[in-house]
Design a protein around this motif. Structure first.
Motif, PDB file in Angstrom:
ATOM      1  N   GLY A   1      35.403  25.595  50.320  1.00 16.33           N
ATOM      2  CA  GLY A   1      35.419  26.794  49.472  1.00 16.33           C
ATOM      3  C   GLY A   1      36.492  27.764  49.935  1.00 16.33           C
ATOM      4  O   GLY A   1      37.443  27.375  50.625  1.00 16.33           O
ATOM      5  N   ARG A   2      36.321  29.015  49.575  1.00 16.11           N
ATOM      6  CA  ARG A   2      37.327  30.051  49.815  1.00 16.11           C
ATOM      7  C   ARG A   2      37.782  30.152  51.272  1.00 16.11           C
ATOM      8  O   ARG A   2      38.937  30.408  51.556  1.00 16.11           O
ATOM      9  CB  ARG A   2      36.742  31.398  49.347  1.00 16.11           C
TER      10      ARG A   2
ATOM     11  N   VAL B   1      45.959  25.264  38.417  1.00 15.45           N
ATOM     12  CA  VAL B   1      45.107  25.707  39.521  1.00 15.45           C
ATOM     13  C   VAL B   1      45.667  26.956  40.206  1.00 15.45           C
ATOM     14  O   VAL B   1      44.908  27.784  40.701  1.00 15.45           O
ATOM     15  CB  VAL B   1      44.957  24.552  40.549  1.00 15.45           C
TER      16      VAL B   1
ATOM     17  N   GLY C   1      41.955  23.613  44.140  1.00 12.90           N
ATOM     18  CA  GLY C   1      41.083  24.176  43.094  1.00 12.90           C
ATOM     19  C   GLY C   1      39.742  24.620  43.676  1.00 12.90           C
ATOM     20  O   GLY C   1      39.227  25.694  43.346  1.00 12.90           O
ATOM     21  N   ALA C   2      39.197  23.816  44.558  1.00 14.36           N
ATOM     22  CA  ALA C   2      37.891  24.147  45.161  1.00 14.36           C
ATOM     23  C   ALA C   2      38.003  25.381  46.049  1.00 14.36           C
ATOM     24  O   ALA C   2      37.084  26.202  46.107  1.00 14.36           O
ATOM     25  CB  ALA C   2      37.375  22.954  45.962  1.00 14.36           C
TER      26      ALA C   2
ATOM     27  N   ARG D   1      47.081  21.123  36.207  1.00  9.68           N
ATOM     28  CA  ARG D   1      45.703  21.608  36.230  1.00  9.68           C
ATOM     29  C   ARG D   1      45.633  23.126  36.087  1.00  9.68           C
ATOM     30  O   ARG D   1      44.550  23.672  35.893  1.00  9.68           O
ATOM     31  CB  ARG D   1      45.016  21.228  37.543  1.00  9.68           C
TER      32      ARG D   1
ATOM     33  N   ARG E   1      40.300  27.819  45.679  1.00  4.60           N
ATOM     34  CA  ARG E   1      40.559  28.973  44.821  1.00  4.60           C
ATOM     35  C   ARG E   1      39.280  29.491  44.149  1.00  4.60           C
ATOM     36  O   ARG E   1      39.050  30.690  44.045  1.00  4.60           O
ATOM     37  CB  ARG E   1      41.574  28.590  43.757  1.00  4.60           C
ATOM     38  N   GLN E   2      38.467  28.578  43.656  1.00  2.00           N
ATOM     39  CA  GLN E   2      37.242  28.965  42.925  1.00  2.00           C
ATOM     40  C   GLN E   2      36.072  29.197  43.854  1.00  2.00           C
ATOM     41  O   GLN E   2      34.963  29.415  43.389  1.00  2.00           O
ATOM     42  CB  GLN E   2      36.842  27.842  41.958  1.00  2.00           C
ATOM     43  N   ASP E   3      36.287  29.070  45.152  1.00  2.00           N
ATOM     44  CA  ASP E   3      35.183  29.133  46.118  1.00  2.00           C
ATOM     45  C   ASP E   3      34.045  28.228  45.660  1.00  2.00           C
ATOM     46  O   ASP E   3      32.874  28.607  45.620  1.00  2.00           O
ATOM     47  CB  ASP E   3      34.673  30.580  46.273  1.00  2.00           C
ATOM     48  N   GLU E   4      34.433  26.999  45.333  1.00  2.00           N
ATOM     49  CA  GLU E   4      33.526  26.079  44.657  1.00  2.00           C
ATOM     50  C   GLU E   4      32.456  25.503  45.583  1.00  2.00           C
ATOM     51  O   GLU E   4      31.408  25.094  45.148  1.00  2.00           O
ATOM     52  CB  GLU E   4      34.387  24.934  44.097  1.00  2.00           C
TER      53      GLU E   4
ATOM     54  N   ARG F   1      43.055  19.030  43.633  1.00  2.00           N
ATOM     55  CA  ARG F   1      41.593  19.180  43.520  1.00  2.00           C
ATOM     56  C   ARG F   1      41.045  20.031  44.672  1.00  2.00           C
ATOM     57  O   ARG F   1      40.193  20.906  44.460  1.00  2.00           O
ATOM     58  CB  ARG F   1      40.944  17.785  43.517  1.00  2.00           C
TER      59      ARG F   1
END
Ligand code: ADP
Length: 310
Positions: A274-275, A24, A240-241, A22, A243-246, A237
């Motif tokens: 998130g972050r 990531v 990833g969330a 990914r 890292r991106q502060d999703e 996954r």
């Protein structure tokens, strides 16, 4: 972001592979008691990177985890024949005592992502040993059970699982609770949607989906000994969330102050990730039966945690 993985058996190495595919993380560092195993996985996975992403895959000792943003813990020992669950827990608590202390020594600002089983108890143990606030110690929990539940519902209703909002709550294990009453396709309750598309959610369909969600791991273990690709992708996954502060919603485990009358217990409910780790939790509407089942799952987990000798 650098991501550490401590414990590079089947689950840890699958997570490393998924992270690399990914793209990531900028760097993934593998650490294991068996350093030859960590090195072998690191090399093998590194050789996949020219086909996948620019992620660098390394191995090493704990000092190489310096500045990691997230450390996945997938270390553990296997159950011995005849060993009780509580004895196994005691041995895994021993593993976590050293692993968590080493991680905290080298990268005290990392978010811990726990994958070792029994994951809810190990998450609570990692929380105790690390001294971190609960929102920085995340267990993979029912993220995979939720994915299975959604994909089975999606197959029945002929809708992408990504457009289904449904969660598995509580223990990642036998006492888990499939939250049927709040399950939706888009904003439409699944029962209504099922009628609309001539795929009703009958008692029989419900029982089949429930059983397949609950027993998927047993089927996999029967066929090949253990499960790892699914959880590896789930862990990637979550990373990833972070890292991106999703601020994406996942059903993951964390020590929760109060659940259905049970205090300080690690279990899964939907949480915003998130972050900073877990930003908040969502308490879904449940019917009386689901609430009772969640209460039972929480009590069981709290009891197991108390029985673990820390
Ligand atoms: P799983 O299928 O859950 O990944 P494995 O047995 O394949 O289980 O992997 C567990 C890994 O944890 C093994 O590679 C083992 O060497 C590692 N491990 C066990 N104890 C420790 C420890 N104290 N520190 C680091 N790694 C450990």
């Amino acid at each position: 972001m650098k991501v550490g993985i401590v414990g590079t058996g089947m689950v840890g190495s699958a997570a490393a592979y998924a992270l690399g595919l990914r793209g990531v993380a900028s760097e993934v560092v593998l650490v294991d008691l068996d350093s030859a195993l960590a090195e072998a996985h690191a090399l093998d996975i590194a050789h996949a990177m020219p086909f996948a992403s620019g992620t660098s895959i390394a191995h090493g000792d704990y000092d190489r985890l310096q500045d990691a943003g997230v450390v996945i813990i997938a270390a553990g020992v296997a159950q011995r024949p005849g060993e009780t669950r509580t004895d196994l827990l005691g041995r895994n608590a021993g593993v976590f005592r050293t692993v968590v202390a080493e991680i905290m020594r080298v990268c005290p600002n990392a978010i811990l992502l726990v994958a070792s089983n029994p994951v809810d108890i190990m998450t609570q143990i990692a929380w105790v040993y690390s001294g971190l606030p609960a929102h920085r110690v995340i267990g993979s929990g029912t993220i995979l059970d939720t994915a299975r539940f959604r994909s089975l519902l999606g197959a029945h209703l002929r809708v992408s699982p990504r457009s289904i909002h449904a969660y598995v709550l509580g223990e990642h294990g036998d006492s888990q609770v499939l939250a049927w009453s709040g399950a939706r396709v888009g904003t439409v309750p699944i029962a209504l949607f099922g009628e609309q598309v001539s795929a009703p959610i009958t008692e029989e369909v419900r029982a089949k989906i429930d059983s397949e969600t609950r027993n998927a791991a047993y089927t996999i273990i029967k066929g090949k000994g253990s499960t790892y690709y699914g959880i590896g992708a789930g862990l990637a996954r979550i990373v990833g969330a972070i890292r991106q502060d999703e601020r994406a919603v996942f059903s993951v485990s964390s020590v929760t102050a109060f659940v259905e009358g049970v205090r300080d217990v690690a279990l899964s409910v939907p949480r915003v990730v998130g972050r900073q780790g877990i930003a908040t939790e969502l308490l879904p509407e449940l019917d009386a039966q689901e609430r009772r089942a969640l209460q039972q799952s929480a009590s069981l987990l709290r009891g197991l945690f108390e029985a673990a000798t820390l």
